[in-house]
Design a protein around this motif. Structure first.
Motif, PDB file in Angstrom:
ATOM      1  N   ARG A  73       0.816  -1.218   0.000  1.00  0.00           N
ATOM      2  CA  ARG A  73       0.000   0.000   0.000  1.00  0.00           C
ATOM      3  C   ARG A  73       0.850   1.269   0.000  1.00  0.00           C
ATOM      4  N   ASN A  98      -2.084  -7.775  -2.285  1.00  0.00           N
ATOM      5  CA  ASN A  98      -1.810  -8.880  -3.194  1.00  0.00           C
ATOM      6  C   ASN A  98      -0.645  -8.515  -4.121  1.00  0.00           C
ATOM      7  N   ALA A 118      -3.000 -14.128   5.541  1.00  0.00           N
ATOM      8  CA  ALA A 118      -3.794 -14.268   6.757  1.00  0.00           C
ATOM      9  C   ALA A 118      -5.006 -15.158   6.531  1.00  0.00           C
ATOM     10  N   SER A 119      -5.034 -15.825   5.352  1.00  0.00           N
ATOM     11  CA  SER A 119      -6.150 -16.736   5.081  1.00  0.00           C
ATOM     12  C   SER A 119      -5.702 -17.830   4.115  1.00  0.00           C
ATOM     13  N   ALA A 121      -7.369 -18.883   1.450  1.00  0.00           N
ATOM     14  CA  ALA A 121      -7.593 -18.488   0.054  1.00  0.00           C
ATOM     15  C   ALA A 121      -6.432 -17.642  -0.458  1.00  0.00           C
ATOM     16  N   MET A 122      -5.924 -16.744   0.385  1.00  0.00           N
ATOM     17  CA  MET A 122      -4.801 -15.887  -0.030  1.00  0.00           C
ATOM     18  C   MET A 122      -3.556 -16.756  -0.258  1.00  0.00           C
ATOM     19  N   LYS A 124      -3.506 -19.839  -1.255  1.00  0.00           N
ATOM     20  CA  LYS A 124      -3.697 -20.566  -2.528  1.00  0.00           C
ATOM     21  C   LYS A 124      -3.443 -19.636  -3.717  1.00  0.00           C
ATOM     22  N   LEU A 125      -3.930 -18.419  -3.580  1.00  0.00           N
ATOM     23  CA  LEU A 125      -3.735 -17.435  -4.653  1.00  0.00           C
ATOM     24  C   LEU A 125      -2.243 -17.159  -4.872  1.00  0.00           C
ATOM     25  N   ARG A 128      -0.475 -20.024  -6.618  1.00  0.00           N
ATOM     26  CA  ARG A 128      -0.754 -19.982  -8.051  1.00  0.00           C
ATOM     27  C   ARG A 128       0.062 -18.892  -8.742  1.00  0.00           C
ATOM     28  N   GLU A 250     -13.939   8.918   8.783  1.00  0.00           N
ATOM     29  CA  GLU A 250     -12.708   8.248   8.342  1.00  0.00           C
ATOM     30  C   GLU A 250     -11.556   9.240   8.248  1.00  0.00           C
TER      31      GLU A 250
END
Lengths: 313, 85
Positions: A73, A98, A118-119, A121-122, A124-125, A128, A250
Motif C-alpha cells: 500500500r 496482493n 492471513a487466510s 484463500a490468499m 492458494k492465490l 498460483r 474516516e
C-alpha cells in the motif's frame, strides 16, 4: 535444526525476523542474518532511495542472505519493487495486499517471493502466482492483522498449499517455534521478540514498554475502517478506540493515525505514537543480541521437540 | 444466475440475507473485507472455471459479475480459435 526452507534460501536456521515498518533496518536485518536466521529490511512507506541505502548497509555487514519486505500500500511500492529486482534481493516478503502484479518481475530477478498471508484463500492465490513459500500470520501478531489465530491458520494453510509455510504471530521463544513445526510449518517469523534485539534502534520508551508488557497489553484498533492493527495499549490507542466508538469520520481517524508509527519508533511519544506489538510481548523480558535470540529460540525448540516423546508410549 | 450464486456465497460467509446482495451493493456495504474478497474469488473461480484477477477497482457485485462475464467471453473465444486451428 534444518528444514526445507533453509536449503531453499541458504540460511542456517528457519527463523525469519518480521519486516516491521520504521523498525527493521539494514542494521537489524544484517544482525539476524549473521546469526543464522533471515533478517528482513522493511520498506514501509519509504522511498526506494532509503531502502537502497539499507540494502547496501546490510550487504556491508553480512554476506549471508537477507530479505526485503515490500508494503504494497506504500505510495513507493512500485519503485521499491523495481529496486528489489535490480538489487537481486534474495527474498522478498510482502504485506498489506496482493503482490501478484510484481511477482514475475521479482522471480525473473531470482528473488524468492514469500508473501505474508492471513487466510487459506490468499495462500492458494499466492501459490498460483508463483510464491516460493508463504508466511501464515495469525492475529496474535503486531501491526496489520487478520481474524484467524496462528494455531488455527497454520495447519489449514499447510493442508491447502504445497509450498513451505512459515508460521508467524504469537511466537517469541522455542516453545512457540516447536509448536509451529508441529502444526506443519517449516519455520517461524518473529517480530516482537526482535524489538528487544540489541541491534534494534527503536526509542528506549518503546523498548521499555515491550519489556514491561503483559499478556493483556495489546489491543486491536481500526476494525471499523477495514484495517485492523494490533498495538500496545497507550493513551494513543485509547483515544483512537474512543474515536472509533463515537463514530468519528474516516478523515478524522486518518488524521489521528498519520505519522503515529514514526512517533512511536523515533520519538517514543506515548500520547500520539502507535506502538505496534504482538500479544506475545509479555514473554520478552530482556535485551539480547539478535544472533543470540536466533540461537536461543532454535536450541529451545530442539529441546522441546526432543522432549515431546516422553508423553507417548 | 451468477448474482444468485454470489448472493449465496456472501450470505453463507457473512450471515446477511441473500436478498441484500444486489448488483449495486458495494463490498463495503456488505461487510466484505479484503480477505473475504479473496475467499469469494476463489469460490467463484471453482464455480465458473475462469481465473479472476483481484483488483481494487472491483467495488460492487455488478463490477465483479461484469469481469467474470468478460473473462468467460474471452475464454470462449480462445477455445473457438483453438478449435478452428
Amino acid at each position: 535444526m534444518q528444514t526445507e526452507i533453509c536449503r531453499l534460501l541458504g540460511i542456517r536456521y528457519p527463523v525469519f525476523q518480521g519486516g516491521m515498518a520504521w523498525i527493521a533496518d539494514g542494521r537489524l536485518a544484517a544482525a539476524v542474518s549473521e546469526g543464522g536466521g533471515l533478517g528482513i529490511i522493511a520498506a514501509g512507506n519509504a522511498p526506494a532511495s532509503y531502502v537502497e541505502e539499507q540494502i547496501h548497509f546490510a550487504r556491508k555487514r553480512t554476506e549471508k542472505p537477507f530479505g526485503l519486505n515490500v508494503m504494497l500500500r506504500s505510495p513507493f511500492a512500485d519503485e521499491v519493487a523495481d529496486l528489489a529486482a535490480r538489487e537481486g534481493v534474495r527474498v522478498v516478503t510482502t504485506g498489506a495486499g496482493n503482490p501478484a502484479a510484481f511477482m514475475d518481475r521479482w522471480r525473473r530477478a531470482g528473488c524468492a517471493v514469500i508473501p505474508v498471508v492471513a487466510s487459506v484463500a490468499m495462500a492458494k492465490l499466492m501459490e498460483r502466482a508463483g510464491a516460493a513459500a508463504v508466511i501464515a500470520e495469525g492475529c496474535e501478531s503486531g501491526g496489520h492483522v487478520g481474524e484467524t489465530t496462528t494455531m488455527a491458520l497454520v495447519p489449514q494453510v499447510c493442508d491447502a498449499v504445497r509450498l513451505p509455510v512459515i508460521a508467524a504471530g504469537g511466537i517469541a521463544d522455542g516453545r512457540g517455534f516447536a509448536a509451529a513445526l508441529m502444526l506443519g510449518a517449516q519455520g517461524i517469523q518473529m517480530g516482537t521478540r526482535f524489538l528487544c534485539a540489541g541491534e534494534c534502534t527503536i526509542h528506549p520508551v518503546y523498548r521499555e514498554k515491550i519489556l514491561r508488557a503483559t499478556d493483556r497489553s495489546t489491543i486491536v484498533t481500526g476494525r471499523r475502517n477495514g484495517h485492523p492493527v494490533r498495538s500496545l495499549r497507550t493513551a494513543f490507542s485509547r483515544r483512537y478506540e474512543e474515536a472509533e466508538y463515537r463514530g468519528a469520520s474516516e478523515t478524522e481517524l486518518d488524521v489521528l493515525g498519520t505519522g503515529a508509527l514514526r512517533l512511536a519508533v523515533q520519538e517514543g511519544d506515548l500520547e500520539s505514537g502507535c506502538f505496534l506489538s504482538g500479544q506475545i510481548a509479555g514473554l520478552v523480558k530482556r535485551v539480547q543480541p539478535a544472533a543470540e535470540i536466533v540461537e536461543e529460540v532454535t536450541r529451545e525448540a530442539e529441546q522441546c521437540l526432543k522432549g515431546t516423546s516422553r508423553w507417548v508410549r | 444466475m451468477l448474482l444468485d450464486k454470489i448472493a449465496e456465497l456472501i450470505s453463507e460467509r457473512t450471515g446477511c440475507g441473500a436478498g441484500a446482495v444486489r448488483m449495486d451493493s458495494t463490498f463495503k456495504d456488505l461487510n466484505i473485507d479484503s480477505l473475504d474478497r479473496v475467499d469469494l474469488l476463489m469460490d467463484l473461480e471453482d464455480y465458473t472455471g475462469v481465473q479472476i484477477e483481484l483488483s481494487e477497482k472491483v467495488e460492487t457485485v455488478g463490477d465483479l459479475i461484469r469481469i467474470i462475464e468478460e473473462k468467460k467471453k474471452d475464454a470462449g473465444k480462445g477455445e473457438e480459435t483453438e478449435n478452428a486451428n
